[in-house]
Design a protein around this motif. Structure first.
Motif, PDB file in Angstrom:
ATOM      1  N   SER A  47       0.580  -1.485   0.025  1.00 19.22           N
ATOM      2  CA  SER A  47      -0.138   0.688  -0.150  1.00 19.22           C
ATOM      3  C   SER A  47       0.723   1.173  -0.279  1.00 19.22           C
ATOM      4  CB  SER A  47      -0.694  -0.312   1.159  1.00 19.22           C
ATOM      5  OG  SER A  47      -0.367   0.345   1.885  1.00 19.22           O
ATOM      6  N   LEU A  48       0.388   2.977  -0.223  1.00 21.17           N
ATOM      7  CA  LEU A  48       1.028   3.559  -0.219  1.00 21.17           C
ATOM      8  C   LEU A  48       1.238   3.751   1.109  1.00 21.17           C
ATOM      9  CD1 LEU A  48       1.425   6.324  -1.865  1.00 21.17           C
ATOM     10  CD2 LEU A  48      -0.841   7.229  -0.616  1.00 21.17           C
ATOM     11  N   SER A  49       0.872   3.488   1.719  1.00 27.62           N
ATOM     12  CA  SER A  49       1.222   3.694   3.588  1.00 27.62           C
ATOM     13  C   SER A  49       2.879   2.418   3.456  1.00 27.62           C
ATOM     14  CB  SER A  49       0.158   3.695   4.704  1.00 27.62           C
ATOM     15  OG  SER A  49      -0.557   4.199   4.773  1.00 27.62           O
ATOM     16  N   GLU A  50       2.732   1.821   3.332  1.00 25.31           N
ATOM     17  CA  GLU A  50       3.958   0.566   3.092  1.00 25.31           C
ATOM     18  C   GLU A  50       5.050   1.563   2.607  1.00 25.31           C
ATOM     19  OE1 GLU A  50       2.317  -2.791   1.658  1.00 25.31           O
ATOM     20  OE2 GLU A  50       1.497  -3.943   3.998  1.00 25.31           O
ATOM     21  N   ARG A  51       4.181   1.539   1.198  1.00 26.51           N
ATOM     22  CA  ARG A  51       5.991   2.113   1.141  1.00 26.51           C
ATOM     23  C   ARG A  51       6.345   3.542   1.582  1.00 26.51           C
ATOM     24  NH1 ARG A  51       1.950   1.098  -3.546  1.00 26.51           N
ATOM     25  NH2 ARG A  51       1.984   3.562  -3.740  1.00 26.51           N
ATOM     26  N   THR A  52       5.543   4.686   1.676  1.00 23.31           N
ATOM     27  CA  THR A  52       6.266   5.640   2.746  1.00 23.31           C
ATOM     28  C   THR A  52       6.957   4.838   3.198  1.00 23.31           C
ATOM     29  OG1 THR A  52       3.943   6.776   1.750  1.00 23.31           O
ATOM     30  CG2 THR A  52       4.997   7.832   3.154  1.00 23.31           C
ATOM     31  N   ARG A  53       6.036   4.350   4.529  1.00 19.13           N
ATOM     32  CA  ARG A  53       7.510   4.146   5.436  1.00 19.13           C
ATOM     33  C   ARG A  53       8.147   3.694   5.293  1.00 19.13           C
ATOM     34  NH1 ARG A  53       5.390   3.614  11.007  1.00 19.13           N
ATOM     35  NH2 ARG A  53       3.179   3.474  10.249  1.00 19.13           N
ATOM     36  N   ALA A  54       8.371   2.681   4.935  1.00 16.67           N
ATOM     37  CA  ALA A  54      10.066   1.722   3.873  1.00 16.67           C
ATOM     38  C   ALA A  54      10.555   2.976   3.609  1.00 16.67           C
ATOM     39  CB  ALA A  54       9.386   0.575   2.803  1.00 16.67           C
ATOM     40  N   ARG A  55      10.327   4.547   2.964  1.00 15.66           N
ATOM     41  CA  ARG A  55      11.068   5.028   2.224  1.00 15.66           C
ATOM     42  C   ARG A  55      11.786   5.321   3.025  1.00 15.66           C
ATOM     43  NH1 ARG A  55       7.511   8.122  -1.142  1.00 15.66           N
ATOM     44  NH2 ARG A  55       7.194   6.453  -0.988  1.00 15.66           N
ATOM     45  N   ALA A  56      10.646   6.535   3.906  1.00 17.49           N
ATOM     46  CA  ALA A  56      10.930   6.804   5.591  1.00 17.49           C
ATOM     47  C   ALA A  56      12.305   6.407   6.120  1.00 17.49           C
ATOM     48  CB  ALA A  56      10.535   7.588   6.097  1.00 17.49           C
ATOM     49  N   ALA A  57      11.970   5.313   6.129  1.00 14.20           N
ATOM     50  CA  ALA A  57      13.054   4.314   6.961  1.00 14.20           C
ATOM     51  C   ALA A  57      14.282   4.720   6.340  1.00 14.20           C
ATOM     52  CB  ALA A  57      12.611   2.352   7.351  1.00 14.20           C
ATOM     53  N   LEU A  58      14.470   4.225   4.979  1.00 15.15           N
ATOM     54  CA  LEU A  58      15.759   3.973   4.459  1.00 15.15           C
ATOM     55  C   LEU A  58      16.176   5.134   4.370  1.00 15.15           C
ATOM     56  CD1 LEU A  58      14.326   1.151   1.455  1.00 15.15           C
ATOM     57  CD2 LEU A  58      16.050   1.461   3.524  1.00 15.15           C
ATOM     58  N   ASP A  59      15.540   6.280   4.837  1.00 17.28           N
ATOM     59  CA  ASP A  59      15.646   8.072   3.787  1.00 17.28           C
ATOM     60  C   ASP A  59      16.235   8.016   5.276  1.00 17.28           C
ATOM     61  OD1 ASP A  59      14.935   8.048   1.852  1.00 17.28           O
ATOM     62  OD2 ASP A  59      13.222   9.531   2.357  1.00 17.28           O
ATOM     63  N   SER A  60      16.016   7.553   6.920  1.00 20.03           N
ATOM     64  CA  SER A  60      16.905   8.288   8.147  1.00 20.03           C
ATOM     65  C   SER A  60      18.259   6.865   8.412  1.00 20.03           C
ATOM     66  CB  SER A  60      15.644   7.693   8.962  1.00 20.03           C
ATOM     67  OG  SER A  60      14.969   8.643   8.653  1.00 20.03           O
ATOM     68  N   ARG A  61      17.819   6.364   7.284  1.00 23.51           N
ATOM     69  CA  ARG A  61      18.739   5.215   7.316  1.00 23.51           C
ATOM     70  C   ARG A  61      20.272   6.369   6.685  1.00 23.51           C
ATOM     71  NH1 ARG A  61      19.439   0.715   4.419  1.00 23.51           N
ATOM     72  NH2 ARG A  61      20.596   1.695   2.650  1.00 23.51           N
ATOM     73  N   GLY A  62      19.778   6.613   6.087  1.00 24.37           N
ATOM     74  CA  GLY A  62      21.027   7.116   5.156  1.00 24.37           C
ATOM     75  C   GLY A  62      21.599   8.580   5.276  1.00 24.37           C
ATOM     76  N   LEU A  63      20.571   9.189   6.576  1.00 24.04           N
ATOM     77  CA  LEU A  63      20.984  10.117   7.346  1.00 24.04           C
ATOM     78  C   LEU A  63      21.563   9.871   8.085  1.00 24.04           C
ATOM     79  CD1 LEU A  63      20.837  13.062   7.045  1.00 24.04           C
ATOM     80  CD2 LEU A  63      18.701  13.278   8.736  1.00 24.04           C
ATOM     81  N   VAL A  64      21.220   8.781   8.853  1.00 26.16           N
ATOM     82  CA  VAL A  64      22.595   8.078  10.212  1.00 26.16           C
ATOM     83  C   VAL A  64      23.690   7.479   9.335  1.00 26.16           C
ATOM     84  CG1 VAL A  64      22.879   6.037  11.366  1.00 26.16           C
ATOM     85  CG2 VAL A  64      20.679   7.532  11.612  1.00 26.16           C
ATOM     86  N   GLU A  65      24.070   6.887   8.000  1.00 28.33           N
ATOM     87  CA  GLU A  65      25.113   7.011   7.501  1.00 28.33           C
ATOM     88  C   GLU A  65      25.403   8.207   7.551  1.00 28.33           C
ATOM     89  OE1 GLU A  65      24.152   4.831   4.591  1.00 28.33           O
ATOM     90  OE2 GLU A  65      23.432   3.224   5.282  1.00 28.33           O
ATOM     91  N   ARG A  66      24.831   9.426   6.688  1.00 31.03           N
ATOM     92  CA  ARG A  66      25.747  10.534   6.871  1.00 31.03           C
ATOM     93  C   ARG A  66      26.060  10.977   8.069  1.00 31.03           C
ATOM     94  NH1 ARG A  66      23.856  14.793   1.949  1.00 31.03           N
ATOM     95  NH2 ARG A  66      25.696  15.540   2.890  1.00 31.03           N
ATOM     96  N   TYR A  67      25.601  10.908   8.957  1.00 31.45           N
ATOM     97  CA  TYR A  67      26.265  10.991  10.591  1.00 31.45           C
ATOM     98  C   TYR A  67      27.487  10.417  10.760  1.00 31.45           C
ATOM     99  CZ  TYR A  67      22.839  14.528  12.416  1.00 31.45           C
ATOM    100  OH  TYR A  67      22.033  15.695  12.631  1.00 31.45           O
ATOM    101  N   ASP A  68      27.356   9.098  10.160  1.00 30.03           N
ATOM    102  CA  ASP A  68      28.860   8.490  10.564  1.00 30.03           C
ATOM    103  C   ASP A  68      29.446   8.659  10.032  1.00 30.03           C
ATOM    104  OD1 ASP A  68      27.166   6.889  12.453  1.00 30.03           O
ATOM    105  OD2 ASP A  68      26.203   5.098  11.193  1.00 30.03           O
TER     106      ASP A  68
END
Length: 192
Positions: A47-68
């Motif tokens: 669903s749209l909610s699942e895709r949005t949630r997965a994208r948001a988790a990956l975007d945040s993970r990418g931000l954690v990698e930038r911090y690292d």
């Protein structure tokens, strides 16, 4: 002799009928929203909610990698950046992702592989489009400015995504977008 007054017959529905109708409408609306949010789509696509949630988790993970990456290049900034990075890790977890000791996260099993693949493609595209995403920043100030820009860009994208979803996910996106905007402000002020 005067006629007796006519018996009073209420015009319109009775109060109990109105209350019962309103309660029924609320129950039906609740059922409709639950089916929509639970991925009531057919064909096995997320669903749209699942895709949005997965994208948001990956975007945040990418931000954690930038911090690292910044912390690895600029250990002197650890005192300032560690609390902000910890918040971003919590954002990953709030969206259903995980961050391992190696700072890699994976979306939860509820999102399909296709949603994850499209989300990671968008994360990769945004990371490569951001200045300084692949290289370590030159000095502390540019490191802070780079992280502030990444936080602001992600907060803006999440604010834009709010119109596509509703319910709890919209509230979560709004909250995390607000936190990202605060992070961007704090990083910008620290860079001055």
């Amino acid at each position: 002799m005067p006629f007796p007054p006519p018996p009073r017959i209420p015009s319109g529905p009775r109060r109990r009928t109105l209350l019962a109708s309103a309660a029924g409408a609320v129950l039906l609306a609740g059922c409709s929203d639950a089916e929509e949010d639970s991925g009531g789509s057919t064909g096995g696509s997320p669903s749209l909610s699942e895709r949005t949630r997965a994208r948001a988790a990956l975007d945040s993970r990418g931000l954690v990698e930038r911090y690292d990456a910044v912390l690895a290049a600029r250990p002197a900034l650890a005192g300032r950046l560690a609390p902000l990075r910890a918040e971003v890790v919590r954002h990953v977890e709030a969206f259903g992702g995980r961050v391992s000791a190696g700072a890699s996260a994976s979306p939860s099993g509820s999102a399909s592989a296709s949603a994850s693949a499209s989300a990671s493609a968008s994360v990769g595209a945004s990371a490569s489009a951001s200045p300084g995403a692949s290289s370590a920043p030159g000095d502390d100030k540019s490191a802070l400015v780079s992280l502030a820009a990444a936080e602001k860009e992600l907060a803006d994208r999440r604010t834009t995504a709010l119109v596509e979803v509703d319910g709890e996910l919209a509230r979560l996106l709004a909250s995390v977008a607000a936190a990202g905007a605060v992070h961007a402000y704090l990083l910008t002020e620290a860079a001055k």
